[in-house]
Structure formats: structure tokens, C-alpha cells
Design a protein around this motif. Structure first.
Motif, PDB file in Angstrom:
ATOM      1  N   ARG A 165     -11.840  74.508  45.894  1.00 20.76           N
ATOM      2  CA  ARG A 165     -12.560  75.638  46.514  1.00 20.76           C
ATOM      3  C   ARG A 165     -13.579  76.237  45.529  1.00 20.76           C
ATOM      4  N   ARG A 166     -13.224  76.296  44.266  1.00 21.99           N
ATOM      5  CA  ARG A 166     -14.111  76.900  43.278  1.00 21.99           C
ATOM      6  C   ARG A 166     -15.246  75.961  42.871  1.00 21.99           C
ATOM      7  N   GLU A 167     -14.900  74.684  42.623  1.00 28.90           N
ATOM      8  CA  GLU A 167     -15.872  73.736  42.081  1.00 28.90           C
ATOM      9  C   GLU A 167     -16.734  73.077  43.152  1.00 28.90           C
ATOM     10  N   LYS A 168     -16.177  72.947  44.352  1.00 31.66           N
ATOM     11  CA  LYS A 168     -16.891  72.326  45.471  1.00 31.66           C
ATOM     12  C   LYS A 168     -17.484  70.956  45.105  1.00 31.66           C
ATOM     13  N   PRO A 169     -16.654  70.024  44.651  1.00 27.17           N
ATOM     14  CA  PRO A 169     -17.187  68.685  44.343  1.00 27.17           C
ATOM     15  C   PRO A 169     -17.694  67.990  45.601  1.00 27.17           C
ATOM     16  N   ASP A 170     -18.699  67.143  45.438  1.00 27.30           N
ATOM     17  CA  ASP A 170     -19.221  66.381  46.572  1.00 27.30           C
ATOM     18  C   ASP A 170     -18.247  65.287  46.994  1.00 27.30           C
ATOM     19  N   ILE A 171     -17.482  64.774  46.023  1.00 31.07           N
ATOM     20  CA  ILE A 171     -16.504  63.716  46.294  1.00 31.07           C
ATOM     21  C   ILE A 171     -15.412  63.807  45.237  1.00 31.07           C
ATOM     22  N   ALA A 172     -14.199  63.461  45.621  1.00 35.97           N
ATOM     23  CA  ALA A 172     -13.085  63.421  44.667  1.00 35.97           C
ATOM     24  C   ALA A 172     -12.507  62.014  44.665  1.00 35.97           C
ATOM     25  N   LEU A 173     -12.238  61.485  43.461  1.00 39.12           N
ATOM     26  CA  LEU A 173     -11.647  60.164  43.282  1.00 39.12           C
ATOM     27  C   LEU A 173     -10.275  60.357  42.659  1.00 39.12           C
ATOM     28  N   SER A 174      -9.227  59.961  43.360  1.00 35.34           N
ATOM     29  CA  SER A 174      -7.877  60.221  42.863  1.00 35.34           C
ATOM     30  C   SER A 174      -7.154  58.928  42.531  1.00 35.34           C
ATOM     31  N   TYR A 175      -6.226  59.054  41.565  1.00 37.89           N
ATOM     32  CA  TYR A 175      -5.468  57.916  41.055  1.00 37.89           C
ATOM     33  C   TYR A 175      -4.028  58.367  40.815  1.00 37.89           C
ATOM     34  N   THR A 176      -3.093  57.464  40.976  1.00 36.13           N
ATOM     35  CA  THR A 176      -1.652  57.674  40.820  1.00 36.13           C
ATOM     36  C   THR A 176      -1.067  58.431  42.021  1.00 36.13           C
ATOM     37  N   SER A 216     -12.435  70.725  52.787  1.00 38.56           N
ATOM     38  CA  SER A 216     -13.540  69.873  53.252  1.00 38.56           C
ATOM     39  C   SER A 216     -14.153  69.046  52.128  1.00 38.56           C
ATOM     40  N   VAL A 217     -13.332  68.695  51.140  1.00 40.68           N
ATOM     41  CA  VAL A 217     -13.779  67.808  50.070  1.00 40.68           C
ATOM     42  C   VAL A 217     -13.323  66.382  50.411  1.00 40.68           C
ATOM     43  N   PRO A 218     -14.241  65.433  50.561  1.00 34.53           N
ATOM     44  CA  PRO A 218     -13.831  64.051  50.832  1.00 34.53           C
ATOM     45  C   PRO A 218     -13.130  63.450  49.616  1.00 34.53           C
ATOM     46  N   VAL A 219     -12.035  62.733  49.875  1.00 31.09           N
ATOM     47  CA  VAL A 219     -11.212  62.170  48.802  1.00 31.09           C
ATOM     48  C   VAL A 219     -11.082  60.668  48.992  1.00 31.09           C
ATOM     49  N   ILE A 220     -11.374  59.922  47.935  1.00 34.84           N
ATOM     50  CA  ILE A 220     -11.145  58.473  47.908  1.00 34.84           C
ATOM     51  C   ILE A 220      -9.935  58.221  47.022  1.00 34.84           C
ATOM     52  N   CYS A 221      -8.886  57.656  47.596  1.00 32.91           N
ATOM     53  CA  CYS A 221      -7.658  57.373  46.851  1.00 32.91           C
ATOM     54  C   CYS A 221      -7.681  55.941  46.328  1.00 32.91           C
ATOM     55  N   ASN A 222      -7.021  55.742  45.199  1.00 33.34           N
ATOM     56  CA  ASN A 222      -6.872  54.411  44.619  1.00 33.34           C
ATOM     57  C   ASN A 222      -5.379  54.165  44.409  1.00 33.34           C
ATOM     58  N   PHE A 276      -7.008  49.744  47.662  1.00 31.34           N
ATOM     59  CA  PHE A 276      -5.834  49.085  47.111  1.00 31.34           C
ATOM     60  C   PHE A 276      -6.317  48.059  46.084  1.00 31.34           C
ATOM     61  N   GLN A 277      -5.366  47.543  45.284  1.00 31.00           N
ATOM     62  CA  GLN A 277      -5.766  46.608  44.236  1.00 31.00           C
ATOM     63  C   GLN A 277      -5.307  45.179  44.505  1.00 31.00           C
ATOM     64  N   ASN A 278      -4.649  44.961  45.613  1.00 32.89           N
ATOM     65  CA  ASN A 278      -4.376  43.595  46.059  1.00 32.89           C
ATOM     66  C   ASN A 278      -4.063  43.621  47.548  1.00 32.89           C
ATOM     67  N   GLU A 279      -4.189  42.476  48.186  1.00 30.48           N
ATOM     68  CA  GLU A 279      -4.002  42.395  49.635  1.00 30.48           C
ATOM     69  C   GLU A 279      -2.556  42.699  50.040  1.00 30.48           C
ATOM     70  N   ASP A 280      -1.582  42.304  49.203  1.00 29.38           N
ATOM     71  CA  ASP A 280      -0.181  42.546  49.537  1.00 29.38           C
ATOM     72  C   ASP A 280       0.105  44.039  49.666  1.00 29.38           C
ATOM     73  N   ASP A 281      -0.405  44.837  48.721  1.00 29.28           N
ATOM     74  CA  ASP A 281      -0.194  46.281  48.786  1.00 29.28           C
ATOM     75  C   ASP A 281      -0.889  46.877  50.008  1.00 29.28           C
ATOM     76  N   LYS A 282      -2.095  46.413  50.282  1.00 30.54           N
ATOM     77  CA  LYS A 282      -2.806  46.910  51.468  1.00 30.54           C
ATOM     78  C   LYS A 282      -2.021  46.599  52.738  1.00 30.54           C
ATOM     79  N   ASN A 283      -1.528  45.392  52.841  1.00 28.09           N
ATOM     80  CA  ASN A 283      -0.779  45.003  54.032  1.00 28.09           C
ATOM     81  C   ASN A 283       0.522  45.790  54.164  1.00 28.09           C
ATOM     82  N   PHE A 284       1.191  46.042  53.012  1.00 27.94           N
ATOM     83  CA  PHE A 284       2.425  46.827  53.045  1.00 27.94           C
ATOM     84  C   PHE A 284       2.147  48.229  53.560  1.00 27.94           C
ATOM     85  N   PHE A 285       1.144  48.896  52.997  1.00 23.29           N
ATOM     86  CA  PHE A 285       0.861  50.275  53.388  1.00 23.29           C
ATOM     87  C   PHE A 285       0.385  50.364  54.833  1.00 23.29           C
TER      88      PHE A 285
END
Length: 369
Positions: free
Chosen positions: A78-89, A104-110, A144-153
Motif C-alpha cells: 500500500r505504501r510503495e505501490k510497486p508496478d509488479i511484485a515477483l515472489s519466491y519461496t 491491486s498489486v500484480p504478483v508473479i509467483c515462482n 514453475f521450474q519443471n513440467e512435473d511440478d506444474k502438472n502436480f499443482f
């Protein structure tokens, strides 16, 4: 453009996202990092990154602490208002996605692997699935970092095809990780780099090392953090006995990973499952043969018999057999395995591929031309 990186440590950003961070900085973008303070915070600040330090119990399951973590991310968004957030873990993915929903901050998860909670059946694993189901409803995109993980999720969490993608791990800087000239190996020096927990296969590695305790043709080194408080840690007695018996040389940490890998002949990872393990990418980039398990994430980095060998997870004898196979090869055959490793990462794991995929996804999400 202001870009927020969220992770469980500053080390994570420093070690795995360096190329991506420098890419954004080189374009004049503002980069902020939300993570607990550690010894790598100052390095990020030296790059020109602004670090906003927030506490996180990355391995605990205390709902009060987790809600506090969510609240801090929400407040910062809310304070920083980033245009995009990239999250990990795991926790960063979950609570950043929820915070993004309310700000309303778009988030890309890894999703860089399933993590220990998914490998060990129990209440915590079921809770993690429920939280991911909730959070990923609000993520703008999930890598995702491999097809197996993508398919599982995607089998347990409904995600539209246009909201998911597969990265080649964190990628590798091929200029930074340039191989040295091949040297004759006597003894054959094996290296494993990982956290010292059960699911990384450290017990199988030690058992294999014990098999060769009287064989001076091969040596075993282990580098990685030992945290006895981790629920899946081995015991201090085990680690001490491995060293006392002379099976393994152990080091808790090294800031000179390139030099360490270059000084060894083979990189080993007996893990039960991975995303795309960085240590294997580093080893392959430095033209080392790879020994790893035939499991999701690991097998993506090895073509069996081409740049290394695959063995069965949770099976020390299978690892021993592959070590014996390596020992039976002559120098030229091992050199060729290493050359094939380098070529494989050049073709499939160059970090520029990762950077381009992030660039394209961000532009699509926030509407840049």
C-alpha cells in the motif's frame, strides 16, 4: 517501473536472482526487496537495491507469525505501490499473492520446487496445499521450474493455461560460470552442495561414501547449511560420525562456489525432488559430469550417459553403482561428459532465457508495449 522482489532471505535474491535484478536496474527500473535481514542485505544495497526488512519464520507454522508477515507485506504494498511484485519461496508466494489481491498489486509467483512440506505427508502439507489454492486464485501468473511440478499443482489447483509457465530454473550466467581446462582426476573428487536435510539425500551420500572409505581413488565433499532446528535435519551425531570416520569432508558454507566446484571433478545431488537445482546448473556450466537422482527437477539437467548418470532416489547402492561406473571411465570419456554438460546448459538454461520470459510476462500483465 518499480519492481518488488519478495523472498525468505536476501541471500535468495543475491544467489538466484542476480541477473534478473541487474537487468531491471540496467533499464533504470527501481528495485525493492522485501526480506529478512542477513549478511547479504548489504550486497543487495551495493547493487542499488532498496531493502525493506521484514521478519519471517520461514520454516515454522505459527499462524500468528504468518498473519503478521502477510500484514507487513500488505502495508508495504500500500505504501510503495510497486508496478509488479515477483515472489519466491512458499510463504512469500502465498502471502504476497493475498496482499496483492487487497492492494491491486500484480504478483508473479515462482514455485522453485515442492519443498519439504509436500514431500512429507502430514497436516502441514495439507495446509500448504489449501493456502496455495487460496493464494493462487489471486496471483497474476505462476512460474514453475519443471513440467512435473506444474502438472502436480494444476491437478490440485485450477489455474488457466495463460496464467502458468515453466522456466529453466533460475538460469545460469554462462559468462560468470566459465569452465577451466580439464585436468586429470586422481583421486576423483565428488562434491555435493545442499542443505543438510534428509530430503536432499545426504544420508545416501554418506552411505555411499562409507562404501569407498578404503578406496583412495575417490573422495567426498559436502557443503551446506546444517540447521538442527529444521524438522527434517539429520542429527549432529550423524554429521560428526561421517567426518570422524573420514567418509566426508564437510563445510557449512562457502562464498567461493565457482572455485570449489572447479576444484572438484563431479557434482552429485541425491535429492528426492527439486525444482531445477542451481548447484547442478552451476556444475554443468563449469563442465562437470553430474550424478543425480531420476526425479523431477534433477533429471532435467542430466541426459543419462550423455553428461552424467541418473540413479534411484533413496538408494545408496544405486549411487554407488554410478560412482563405480564413473571410476571405470578414462579421462577422455569423463572430459566428454563435462563438455556435454556445458553444451546442455548453453542450449537450455542460459539465464537470458529466464530474463526474457519475465520481461514478456510483466509487459503482458501491466500492459506495456
Amino acid at each position: 517501473m518499480k519492481i518488488a522482489f519478495i523472498a525468505n532471505t536476501c541471500w535468495n535474491i543475491y544467489n538466484f536472482r542476480k541477473g534478473l535484478v541487474h537487468h531491471f536496474l540496467s533499464k533504470g527500473d527501481e528495485v525493492i526487496v522485501l526480506a529478512p535481514q542477513d549478511e547479504y542485505t548489504a550486497y543487495l544495497e551495493d547493487w542499488g537495491v532498496r531493502c525493506i526488512l521484514i521478519s519471517l519464520d520461514s520454516t515454522g507454522s505459527n499462524p500468528v507469525k504468518d498473519f503478521s508477515y502477510f500484514g507487513k507485506i500488505h502495508k508495504i504494498f500500500r505504501r510503495e505501490k510497486p508496478d509488479i511484485a515477483l515472489s519466491y519461496t512458499i510463504k512469500s508466494n502465498i502471502y504476497s499473492s493475498l496482499a496483492g489481491k487487497f492492494t491491486s498489486v500484480p504478483v508473479i509467483c515462482n514455485v522453485s520446487g515442492l519443498g519439504t512440506v509436500f514431500l512429507v505427508e502430514g497436516l502441514i502439507g495439507k495446509l500448504a496445499v489449501k493456502l496455495y489454492k487460496l493464494a493462487f486464485r489471486y496471483s497474476s501468473y505462476v512460474f514453475f521450474q519443471n513440467e512435473d511440478d506444474k502438472n502436480f499443482f494444476t491437478s490440485i489447483i485450477h489455474l488457466k493455461d495463460d496464467r502458468v509457465g515453466v522456466l529453466p530454473g533460475s538460469g545460469i550466467d554462462l559468462n560468470d560460470f566459465a569452465p577451466e581446462e580439464f585436468k586429470e582426476a586422481k583421486p576423483l573428487k565428488l562434491l555435493m552442495i545442499s542443505r543438510v536435510i534428509i530430503e536432499k539425500g545426504v544420508r545416501e551420500y554418506a552411505e555411499a561414501a562409507s562404501t569407498f572409505s578404503d578406496d583412495d581413488r575417490v573422495s567426498f565433499t559436502l557443503i551446506g547449511k546444517f540447521d538442527q532446528k529444521h524438522s527434517r535435519s539429520i542429527t549432529q551425531n550423524e554429521l560428526d560420525s561421517w567426518q570422524r570416520n573420514g567418509w566426508i569432508q564437510y563445510y557449512s558454507h562457502s562464498d567461493e562456489i565457482k572455485r570449489i566446484i572447479s576444484a572438484h571433478d563431479v557434482v552429485v545431488l541425491p535429492s528426492y525432488r527439486e525444482g531445477t537445482p542451481r548447484t547442478l546448473l552451476e556444475g554443468a556450466a563449469l563442465a562437470k559430469p553430474i550424478l543425480t537422482t531420476d526425479v523431477p527437477g534433477c533429471r532435467e539437467v542430466v541426459k543419462d550417459g550423455h553428461n552424467g548418470f541418473l540413479f534411484e532416489a533413496k538408494n545408496a547402492k544405486s549411487l554407488v553403482d554410478k560412482i563405480k561406473l564413473l571410476l571405470s571411465l578414462n579421462d577422455e570419456e569423463r572430459r566428454q561428459l563435462g563438455k556435454n554438460s556445458r553444451k546442455l546448459v548453453e542450449e537450455r538454461f542460459d539465464e537470458n532465457i529466464v530474463i526474457d520470459m519475465y520481461d514478456q510476462t510483466i509487459r503482458r500483465i501491466i500492459g506495456l508495449s
